[in-house]
Design a protein around this motif. Sequence first.
Motif, PDB file in Angstrom:
ATOM      1  N   ASP A  90      -9.138   8.562  -9.859  1.00 34.40           N
ATOM      2  CA  ASP A  90      -9.284   7.104  -9.804  1.00 34.40           C
ATOM      3  C   ASP A  90      -8.983   6.600  -8.396  1.00 34.40           C
ATOM      4  OD1 ASP A  90      -9.992   6.848 -12.456  1.00 34.40           O
ATOM      5  OD2 ASP A  90      -7.946   6.416 -13.153  1.00 34.40           O
ATOM      6  N   ARG A  91      -9.159   5.295  -8.199  1.00 30.90           N
ATOM      7  CA  ARG A  91      -8.889   4.680  -6.897  1.00 30.90           C
ATOM      8  C   ARG A  91      -7.896   3.527  -7.043  1.00 30.90           C
ATOM      9  NH1 ARG A  91     -15.104   4.627  -6.257  1.00 30.90           N
ATOM     10  NH2 ARG A  91     -15.490   6.790  -5.674  1.00 30.90           N
ATOM     11  N   VAL A  92      -7.077   3.374  -6.014  1.00 34.01           N
ATOM     12  CA  VAL A  92      -6.101   2.279  -5.922  1.00 34.01           C
ATOM     13  C   VAL A  92      -6.237   1.667  -4.542  1.00 34.01           C
ATOM     14  CG1 VAL A  92      -3.642   1.773  -5.736  1.00 34.01           C
ATOM     15  CG2 VAL A  92      -4.473   3.183  -7.626  1.00 34.01           C
ATOM     16  N   ALA A  93      -6.345   0.351  -4.473  1.00 33.96           N
ATOM     17  CA  ALA A  93      -6.585  -0.321  -3.189  1.00 33.96           C
ATOM     18  C   ALA A  93      -5.296  -0.897  -2.605  1.00 33.96           C
ATOM     19  CB  ALA A  93      -7.619  -1.431  -3.364  1.00 33.96           C
ATOM     20  N   ILE A  94      -5.235  -0.899  -1.273  1.00 33.45           N
ATOM     21  CA  ILE A  94      -4.099  -1.459  -0.530  1.00 33.45           C
ATOM     22  C   ILE A  94      -4.645  -2.508   0.427  1.00 33.45           C
ATOM     23  CG2 ILE A  94      -2.070  -0.951   0.880  1.00 33.45           C
ATOM     24  CD1 ILE A  94      -2.513   2.043   0.201  1.00 33.45           C
ATOM     25  N   ALA A  95      -4.204  -3.761   0.261  1.00 29.95           N
ATOM     26  CA  ALA A  95      -4.686  -4.853   1.112  1.00 29.95           C
ATOM     27  C   ALA A  95      -3.488  -5.625   1.642  1.00 29.95           C
ATOM     28  CB  ALA A  95      -5.614  -5.776   0.313  1.00 29.95           C
ATOM     29  N   MET A  96      -3.016  -5.248   2.819  1.00 29.38           N
ATOM     30  CA  MET A  96      -1.838  -5.916   3.390  1.00 29.38           C
ATOM     31  C   MET A  96      -1.677  -5.543   4.860  1.00 29.38           C
ATOM     32  SD  MET A  96       1.283  -3.629   1.772  1.00 29.38           S
ATOM     33  CE  MET A  96       0.577  -3.582   0.128  1.00 29.38           C
ATOM     34  N   ARG A  97      -0.756  -6.233   5.492  1.00 29.16           N
ATOM     35  CA  ARG A  97      -0.372  -5.908   6.861  1.00 29.16           C
ATOM     36  C   ARG A  97       0.342  -4.554   6.889  1.00 29.16           C
ATOM     37  NH1 ARG A  97      -0.325  -9.959  10.798  1.00 29.16           N
ATOM     38  NH2 ARG A  97      -0.932 -12.016  10.031  1.00 29.16           N
ATOM     39  N   ASN A  98       0.740  -4.133   8.101  1.00 34.83           N
ATOM     40  CA  ASN A  98       1.452  -2.860   8.257  1.00 34.83           C
ATOM     41  C   ASN A  98       2.908  -2.977   7.810  1.00 34.83           C
ATOM     42  OD1 ASN A  98      -0.858  -1.784   9.348  1.00 34.83           O
ATOM     43  ND2 ASN A  98       0.089  -1.069  11.233  1.00 34.83           N
ATOM     44  N   LEU A 258       5.622   3.945  18.034  1.00 36.08           N
ATOM     45  CA  LEU A 258       5.361   2.539  17.751  1.00 36.08           C
ATOM     46  C   LEU A 258       3.917   2.431  17.262  1.00 36.08           C
ATOM     47  CD1 LEU A 258       6.358  -0.422  17.901  1.00 36.08           C
ATOM     48  CD2 LEU A 258       5.493  -0.492  20.247  1.00 36.08           C
ATOM     49  N   LEU A 259       3.744   2.072  15.977  1.00 38.37           N
ATOM     50  CA  LEU A 259       2.404   1.928  15.408  1.00 38.37           C
ATOM     51  C   LEU A 259       1.889   0.522  15.699  1.00 38.37           C
ATOM     52  CD1 LEU A 259       2.175   3.603  11.879  1.00 38.37           C
ATOM     53  CD2 LEU A 259       1.278   4.397  14.041  1.00 38.37           C
ATOM     54  N   ARG A 288       2.507  -8.014  14.011  1.00 40.87           N
ATOM     55  CA  ARG A 288       1.233  -8.121  14.737  1.00 40.87           C
ATOM     56  C   ARG A 288       1.476  -7.671  16.179  1.00 40.87           C
ATOM     57  NH1 ARG A 288       2.150 -13.815  14.363  1.00 40.87           N
ATOM     58  NH2 ARG A 288       0.465 -14.022  12.842  1.00 40.87           N
ATOM     59  N   TRP A 289       0.405  -7.344  16.887  1.00 41.92           N
ATOM     60  CA  TRP A 289       0.550  -6.877  18.263  1.00 41.92           C
ATOM     61  C   TRP A 289       1.022  -7.987  19.177  1.00 41.92           C
ATOM     62  CZ3 TRP A 289       1.526  -3.301  21.534  1.00 41.92           C
ATOM     63  CH2 TRP A 289       1.278  -3.490  22.889  1.00 41.92           C
ATOM     64  N   ASP A 290       2.045  -7.688  19.956  1.00 42.18           N
ATOM     65  CA  ASP A 290       2.549  -8.580  20.991  1.00 42.18           C
ATOM     66  C   ASP A 290       3.205  -7.687  22.037  1.00 42.18           C
ATOM     67  OD1 ASP A 290       5.250 -10.085  22.021  1.00 42.18           O
ATOM     68  OD2 ASP A 290       3.583 -11.497  21.798  1.00 42.18           O
ATOM     69  N   ALA A 291       2.700  -7.740  23.269  1.00 33.82           N
ATOM     70  CA  ALA A 291       3.168  -6.812  24.303  1.00 33.82           C
ATOM     71  C   ALA A 291       4.659  -6.983  24.592  1.00 33.82           C
ATOM     72  CB  ALA A 291       2.355  -7.010  25.580  1.00 33.82           C
TER      73      ALA A 291
END
Length: 570
Positions: A90-98, A258-259, A288-291
């Motif tokens: 079966d399949r399970v979905a993941i919909a979110m930020r890191n 660092l991902l 979210r990305w921020d240098a």
Amino acid sequence: MHYKELKQAWAQLTAPGAPFEIAEVEVRGVKLRAYKNAPPSVREFWLSTAAFGERDYLVYQDERLTYAQAHAQVAAVANWMLRQGVKPGDRVAIAMRNYPEWLLIYWACVCVGVAAVGMNAWWVADEMEYALQDSAPKILFLDRERLQRVHERPAMAEGIKLVGVRIEDAPAGLTPWAEVVATGGPLPEVKVDPDDDACIFYTSGTTGRPKGAQLTHRGCINNLFNLVFSGQSQALATALGTGVPIDPNAPAPIPVALLTTPLFHVTANNCGAYLVTAAGGKLVLMYRWDAGEALRLIEKEKVSAMSGVPVMSRELLTHPDFAKTDTSTLLSLGGGGAALQPDLVAKIDEQVATARPNTGYGMTETCGIITSVSGDLFVGKPASCGPAMPNFETRIVGDDGQELPQGQVGELWVRGAPVIKGYINRPDATAQSITDGWLHTGDVARIDEDGFIYIVDRKKDMVLRGGENVYCAEVEACVHHHPAVAECCVFGVPDTRLGEEVAAAIVLRPGQELHVEALREHCEAHISKHKIPRYVWFLKDPIPRNANGKFLKRELRETLKLDDAQAVLV
């Protein structure tokens, strides 16, 4: 630059009886190169990491999760899913930020033979609905932002059990994450076949809809071995070239990564997360990305490796806080998902005293990397993306489908264990992309005398914007849906920050008007923001075409100047 020594190291490490011995295995009727010592599935790989116990594993803001805690939660999620009636296959979905939960759900899925569907968090409701209908998951784990998309179009989640992650005030019908992890229990015993789907990752399609690539357990594990092999072979080549032997008794450093890119891509998941997890390292996640925040985390968490799209490394080096931040723990800095420009290779080598530049070239369709290169080998050939890994055969193919001699330019084809099974529900697309196990990459390349690959152009009609593939056909289809549009041609234009930006030349129907604000509003309802054209020209004459009726995109790039764009979407 030790290229001769690299070949010696390669031969030593892949020889019979060596750790990276290569064997031929028959997969779907085709003989493929694979690592003989690779575990059969991702389940065995994850189980092996329980030995890291109380080491820090996942760090997100003020939260820390050890390997022992992660294993307990992964087992709980797996038990809960099976109790909901989810079965292997079966399949399970993941919909979110890191969030940390992303990886916990992923490991739980692969450990019980369930395919994890990585949903692009940038998708609007229309795109999300398509992927849910296409992949048909039994469960959808989602955060607050993705829940809002479901609320915009409730029909998309009919028949799917929803689990809310980091949603304290969970509405009716939404199972809270706390209930899932409270299930407890040991990891269920499930036999997983090497060629079962480990995950479904969507890659934008040239026909206007994304395709769900089937990444297998064999493919994901072989990609992990490629990553480890790349590091060991280049270290051994350096040792052979300098005459300084590697101390076999020296303790292996524990990596801290660092991902910076989304986990629904192979760059962060199959390359970043897999490699660090295999070594018992620490993964530092960002909202979210921020240098500036990245620099703070590098200093605080003693990060040893950061890899994202090239613009991230560039922004790190040019940030006002770079000079006053302690980056002395960094050992590697680089990028994937787009070419690392030669000037950036030199800047990394010069500006970060402890770090060496690295890059890799790969695709969703190869479960991760095809090539990898770092250090002196990369500095010596900064326009290259390195040699193909040992479990790949490579070909450079001409327009007639025939293999070209070494050094000539043509389309790169690759064959090996990491190549995907195909695209779900798309046998036509699978047949077009894979011939007798050979994946047509769509990239135009050449291979030099040392086996190093140079990507010189793209055969596919797409824009590579900050590491994200934006297929022109998809954007054109969206713009053409507007009733005022007669013709639309989408193409890429150079951008110093993102590599390329999306641009569109539009011809309106007679008597029609279209303002840029209305165009943006129209696009936002159907495609993700990063796909919306940044530059727009409203042309009075028809868009130039060739004898076959195809738009002359190169001519548009050369004649339409960015300064003359009649509308700029910000």
